[in-house]
Design an enzyme around this catalytic site. Structure first.
Site, PDB file in Angstrom:
ATOM      1  N   LYS A  35      20.186   9.266  33.724  1.00  0.00           N
ATOM      2  CA  LYS A  35      19.442   8.942  35.507  1.00  0.00           C
ATOM      3  C   LYS A  35      20.154   9.223  36.151  1.00  0.00           C
ATOM      4  CE  LYS A  35      18.142   4.404  33.105  1.00  0.00           C
ATOM      5  NZ  LYS A  35      18.334   3.164  33.595  1.00  0.00           N
ATOM      6  N   ASP A  63      14.980  -0.868  40.835  1.00  0.00           N
ATOM      7  CA  ASP A  63      14.873  -0.854  39.454  1.00  0.00           C
ATOM      8  C   ASP A  63      13.439  -2.258  39.454  1.00  0.00           C
ATOM      9  OD1 ASP A  63      15.732  -0.249  37.304  1.00  0.00           O
ATOM     10  OD2 ASP A  63      17.943  -1.135  37.379  1.00  0.00           O
ATOM     11  N   GLN A 111      22.318  -1.575  35.578  1.00  0.00           N
ATOM     12  CA  GLN A 111      22.762  -0.615  33.973  1.00  0.00           C
ATOM     13  C   GLN A 111      22.887  -2.645  32.974  1.00  0.00           C
ATOM     14  OE1 GLN A 111      20.426   1.516  33.058  1.00  0.00           O
ATOM     15  NE2 GLN A 111      20.364   1.309  30.892  1.00  0.00           N
TER      16      GLN A 111
HETATM   17  N1  GUN Z   1      17.923  -1.816  30.067  1.00  0.00           N
HETATM   18  C1  GUN Z   1      16.629  -1.106  29.593  1.00  0.00           C
HETATM   19  N2  GUN Z   1      15.992  -0.594  30.397  1.00  0.00           N
HETATM   20  C2  GUN Z   1      16.297  -0.511  32.318  1.00  0.00           C
HETATM   21  C3  GUN Z   1      16.552  -0.486  33.228  1.00  0.00           C
HETATM   22  O1  GUN Z   1      15.229   0.082  33.095  1.00  0.00           O
HETATM   23  N3  GUN Z   1      16.871  -0.560  33.816  1.00  0.00           N
HETATM   24  C4  GUN Z   1      18.459  -0.931  34.350  1.00  0.00           C
HETATM   25  N4  GUN Z   1      19.051  -1.500  34.816  1.00  0.00           N
HETATM   26  N5  GUN Z   1      19.226  -1.409  32.738  1.00  0.00           N
HETATM   27  C5  GUN Z   1      18.009  -1.559  31.393  1.00  0.00           C
END
Ligand code: GUN
Length: 292
Positions: free
Chosen positions: A52, A119, A96
């Site tokens: 990311k 998110d 995350q």
């Molecule tokens: N863990 C698995 N997928 C995601 C996501 O799209 N965002 C976040 N913050 N954690 C994750």
């Protein structure tokens, strides 16, 4: 059968985002800044968060990775979230998941400023999404919608079956597919671990979204001829022939299922890159909305 190619599509969208950054720079506007919070040492989470952050750099965004030890307390993490909420230099941020067991996900997600919640996990954004109001959409379902839209996959009136009800993928995907929108207007069935006639329901799907996190779970006998199959699975399975010691496996048995499909996503190179580019789009939306 058409391959829904997340790599080339996400590259095209990244190009669009990069030119927006150029236009903003030329107009003297802020460059979007995404921050990512990572707690602990989980290898898969570190890989995702690094991807990311790297994607931000590629399109000219600013990015900051904040890493904390597994031992951080819930209160300390809440203070970090508060700091990010108040930091005028940060337009959007993610925490995350999963978090260590001693930290309650919902306490952290509730503390995130909904205006910076790129998110789309804060209950305010989830509620707004469910009501069809303006909201940050969660990156994975948003990436899938973008993919269906850009590949002109017809969804109106179709039967979509979503396998898995997680709050990150399955549930929001089901909500988005049933909305009165395009893509949308599907008749949606959500299935989960207690579903009785799963194979039969899947065989009825015009659009099958596999988000169970079980490698090879969807076999050819569960798929209708001509179905659209979207594979959200990204499980690491041991593989001694790889340098890393593992390979990434989807929920769909691709070799056996793909000949039956009208459209199908590969793993890797399908939904994954679309998730990342959707997060970038949300970050641009956050800076635009903030008026900064
Ligand atoms: N863990 C698995 N997928 C995601 C996501 O799209 N965002 C976040 N913050 N954690 C994750």
């Amino acid at each position: 059968m058409t391959l829904l190619d997340g790599i080339s599509l996400s590259q095209a969208i990244r190009g669009e985002l990069a030119s927006e950054v150029d236009q903003r720079t030329a107009a003297g506007l802020r460059i979007p800044h995404l921050a990512a919070v990572l707690v602990g040492e989980d290898g898969a989470s570190l890989t995702y968060v690094s991807a990311k952050v790297k994607a931000c750099e590629q399109v000219g965004f600013r990015s900051t990775l904040l890493q904390f030890p597994e031992s951080i307390s819930e209160m300390e993490l809440l203070l970090e979230v508060q700091r990010l909420n108040e930091d005028p230099e940060v337009d959007g941020y993610i925490v995350q998941l999963p978090l260590p067991e001693h930290i309650r996900d919902e306490m952290i997600l509730l503390a995130i400023d909904p205006a910076k919640d790129v998110d789309g996990f804060h209950p305010e954004n989830v509620g707004r999404m469910a009501l069809g109001l303006d909201a940050f959409l969660p990156a994975t379902p948003m990436g899938i919608l973008t993919m269906l839209s850009r590949y002109k996959v017809e969804t109106q009136g179709k039967h979509a079956v979503v396998v898995g009800r997680s709050s990150i993928v399955g549930l929001p995907m089901a909500i988005l597919l049933q909305r009165n929108a395009d893509p949308g207007n599907c008749t949606v069935t959500i299935t989960h671990s207690r579903t009785r006639n799963l194979a039969e329901l899947c065989r009825n799907a015009d659009i099958l979204i596999a988000a169970a996190g079980k490698p090879g779970f969807i076999t050819a006998d569960m798929v209708k001829e001509g179905a659209v199959v979207v594979d959200v699975g990204i499980t690491r399975v041991p593989d001694v022939t790889r340098k890393t010691g593992f390979r990434i496996a989807g929920d769909v048995d691709f070799d056996e299922v793909s000949p039956k499909c009208s459209f199908i996503t590969p793993v890797p190179g399908g939904v994954g890159p679309m998730t990342i580019v959707s997060l970038l789009s949300n970050t641009l939306l956050a800076v635009r909305r903030s008026g900064r």
